[in-house]
Design an enzyme around this catalytic site. Sequence first.
Site, PDB file in Angstrom:
ATOM      1  N   CYS A 232       0.971  -2.007   4.793  1.00 55.66           N
ATOM      2  CA  CYS A 232       1.841  -0.867   4.511  1.00 55.66           C
ATOM      3  C   CYS A 232       1.713   0.280   5.505  1.00 55.66           C
ATOM      4  CB  CYS A 232       1.573  -0.321   3.109  1.00 55.66           C
ATOM      5  SG  CYS A 232       1.372  -1.606   1.875  1.00 55.66           S
TER       6      CYS A 232
ATOM      7  N   HIS B   9       3.592   9.049   1.511  1.00 52.47           N
ATOM      8  CA  HIS B   9       3.529   7.600   1.312  1.00 52.47           C
ATOM      9  C   HIS B   9       4.303   7.319   0.031  1.00 52.47           C
ATOM     10  CE1 HIS B   9       2.102   3.551   1.666  1.00 52.47           C
ATOM     11  NE2 HIS B   9       1.411   3.584   0.541  1.00 52.47           N
TER      12      HIS B   9
ATOM     13  N   GLU C  36      -2.772  10.607  -3.828  1.00 51.00           N
ATOM     14  CA  GLU C  36      -2.077  11.307  -2.756  1.00 51.00           C
ATOM     15  C   GLU C  36      -1.930  12.792  -3.077  1.00 51.00           C
ATOM     16  OE1 GLU C  36       1.581   9.486  -1.452  1.00 51.00           O
ATOM     17  OE2 GLU C  36       1.584  10.674   0.390  1.00 51.00           O
TER      18      GLU C  36
ATOM     19  N   LYS D 202      10.671   6.369  -0.029  1.00 51.47           N
ATOM     20  CA  LYS D 202      10.603   5.105  -0.777  1.00 51.47           C
ATOM     21  C   LYS D 202      11.392   5.194  -2.084  1.00 51.47           C
ATOM     22  CE  LYS D 202       6.189   3.469   1.146  1.00 51.47           C
ATOM     23  NZ  LYS D 202       5.738   4.539   2.043  1.00 51.47           N
TER      24      LYS D 202
ATOM     25  N   HIS E 193       9.783   0.353  -0.955  1.00 48.09           N
ATOM     26  CA  HIS E 193       8.618   0.278  -0.087  1.00 48.09           C
ATOM     27  C   HIS E 193       8.857  -0.860   0.903  1.00 48.09           C
ATOM     28  CE1 HIS E 193       4.766   0.215   1.576  1.00 48.09           C
ATOM     29  NE2 HIS E 193       3.998   0.185   0.512  1.00 48.09           N
TER      30      HIS E 193
ATOM     31  N   PHE F  71      -2.850  -1.050   1.632  1.00 46.82           N
ATOM     32  CA  PHE F  71      -3.793  -1.950   0.983  1.00 46.82           C
ATOM     33  C   PHE F  71      -5.088  -1.984   1.773  1.00 46.82           C
ATOM     34  CE2 PHE F  71      -1.930  -3.679  -2.419  1.00 46.82           C
ATOM     35  CZ  PHE F  71      -1.809  -5.051  -2.527  1.00 46.82           C
TER      36      PHE F  71
END
Lengths: 812, 87
Positions: free
Chosen positions: A162, A294, A305, A324, A329, A387
Amino acid sequence: MRNGKQCVVTGLGAICANGADAEVFWNNSIQGQNGIQLISPEKLGRDITGWYGEAEEVISLAGNGREYRRMDRTSLLCLKAAEEAVTHSGADFSRMDRQRISVVMGSCTGGPSSAERMLTRLLGGKRLSPYDVLNIPIHATAGHIARHYSLSGSVTNIANACAAGAMSIAYACDLIRYGQADLVIAGGADAFAKLQFGGFYALKALDASPCSPFSRSEGISLGEGAGVLVIESREHAIGRGAKILAEVLGYGITSDAYHITAPRPDGEGQIAAIRLALEEAGLAGAEIGYLNAHGTGTPLNDTAEQKALEAVFAPEEIAVSSTKSMIGHCLGAAGALEAVITIQALKHQQIPPTIHSGGNKQSRFNFVPDTAQPGSFEYAMSNSFAFGGNNASLIFAKNSYNNVKESLNKQRVYITGIGLITSQGGDIAAYWKNMNDADTEEAMGMEATGALVPDSRLAAEGISPAYTRRMDRLSKLLLFSGLGAIRDSGLEMDEQQSQDTGLIVGTSDGPADEIRSFLEQLLAKGVQAGSPMLFPNTVYNAAAAQLSISQRIQGCNMTVSNGIASGLDAICDSFEMVRARRHQVVLAAGVDEYSDTAHLLYDTLQALGRHGEASLSKPYGFTGDGFLLTEGAATLALESEDHAISRGACLYAEITGYGRSYQFCAPGKIDPEGTALDLAILQAIAMSGLCLKDIDAVVGFANGDSAIDRMELRSYGRVFGRRAEDIPVYAIKSRLGEGRAGISAVQVAHAAMLLHSGERPAPQRGSLQPSGTDSSRSSKGFNTILVTSFSFGGGFSAIILEQTPDRRGEQS
Amino acid sequence: MKLQEEVIANLQTILVTKLRLPMQPSEIEPGMELFNSGLGLDSVDSLELIAAIHEDYGIELNAEHTPFFRNLNTLSEYITSSLAAAL
């Protein structure tokens, strides 16, 4: 060394659910258009509803070359965005030095539909197509772009899931600031795949409705697409009269070193990345007017976050939104697509919204709910958190004319620790003895293919079985070699060292077996039947994540996948990182596994020896028509001079230069001339400040396939002239087989050991007589060794190691 | 109780085969804590366990059932009573 060059963006390209080009993407996004729709049922092949950000079905490319029909959708999306970006930039490559133009692309899965197609055919007993095989790995994407534009600079594929798209942009800027490139085409791409959908489904990470980041926060919605930027040095852009869209002011990359899927709950890794970016950009948090988050929508991410944001920014001084929420995503493409939006926001001075909001008013931050807001800001940030805890933060500036970049002097870089695992052992002493044992015509036994590390061996190193039970083969190989390198180097991984240690891993084929197993589950029982435990192991950067978690390595964490040379490339990248003072220590590794799946892939390419028995052809014997596939890993601890000397480290060797070049080669084939290898070698010589006559020995990449071996020797013949016959060339694959990225890293370790040992064992080619004597270098051993590697598809890499006679060192 | 014993035995097997716990099924004590300090399972393990239970028993578990995941005793008890209630 980091030069004073500024990195500017001169072209944008995008394709995703909210538009097939960067302008439409921006217009739809600023209007808060939702691109996340119910997924077409045939995509899942099941009675499952899902939400997805689909890009347009048919991708319209400028040409209509036959080669497009063979490309995976991921590469097609990438090419579409690249074409737009390059056209937008107005760059005319015919008037540029193509060796100074690089390509960097990020992807999470590469070509998964090709993998699905191949597996379906396999299970159905049908013939397999080599083209499907070539489209599977992550390293297909960047190669297509390089071929399309006939570029010959370095070609790199970032495999950090990601965060891959964002890290590609950071990597591109480094290429320019390290003086390696003038212009870079950088971005990321990922297309729909059952693998990813099934994976996130298994982890119960999908929202049952279109995702609602920072609001309802009940999960993610996936999406597909590609984002591409043309990045060049400011002087290069101005020199050709290009319009500058923005400047990339700085970046920060860190690693949580916490868990394979969950982010660190206190957000510390993210905070560190943000702070590093601000530091490099020379800004305070208050100067960032817009932050593209993100913002995936999972409760864990949104909480972590927000904690990170609270630690760095004052809520009333910044607007934050999640793209997103509109396009889903997009995994490897996310960081790049979001960079495009961020740059558009700077240009238009408008802030796109986070849609599907309508709940959470607990946060004090302005998440720009549902409707765009006007803004007045000079600087913007874009964050991606992947990840395994890879955190990347990028900062863009609207204007580039008043930013001054610091120029830093180079650091010398030493190899201070080695860990490896090969079919010839995982202990350095045993490895060295086995490799140098006089052996002429012995055929290799079946043991030669495997280098498996039993859990008990890892347990003896302090890694509990409860931990290793979740790891796949690739991760165990890497972990074993990483432990070895840390132990060998004598480094103490306390909190401070841990934050200043980076990790760069190269792998050619990644966790091929895990990917296959997971896909088999999906194909057999449907998209909802994937194993939650297996999915995290299917990302190429899982092995690096596992090593960083186990050894608490919190610095920059990158996984590159450029084919066989990936291990050597990771070492080159690590060398630059230490040399440029980003970290005092970087662990550089190459790893590839042997598995039925890997064997199947290479067999389908008809690359493996067809002489039947599992034996190695003598390299340079020119009788072999294929190679023996094996596995292995090597990790090298690279350390700055200051750090190494001050702690009294033992030095194996110094790295002084490298070169990388690319010459597109038809799938599965070899360019018989290999002239790009000449270029890589000459670049390495130039960087190290040496002459060709200084090279005493070579550790080469011959593997028994006569076409490959011949190509290598032809190149040395041209580069070294008459001397080529006399230079000792060590072909370690004669003992170790073709272990791809693992062995390309072992090659460098081997060269370091050669220099350190002062020995001159019998090489596979060339004479043993020392060539020329220089009385100031009175040791018996070699002084300077060149290491080379190549990758199918056309990548060539070379690196130079020199002896360290004046420094403290002991025989290990 | 016999059904519950069978369920416990099946869960022990799942923990070893699917979650790859490094021990024999019989070594997993039914009173041992599954998460935290006991067997040390994490969030991904719980998802795998939930998937296996769904496959074997058709029972859907989620975060709301966290108390039942204390150990194999509590888990098997919940499964057994769910199966009985379904009859």
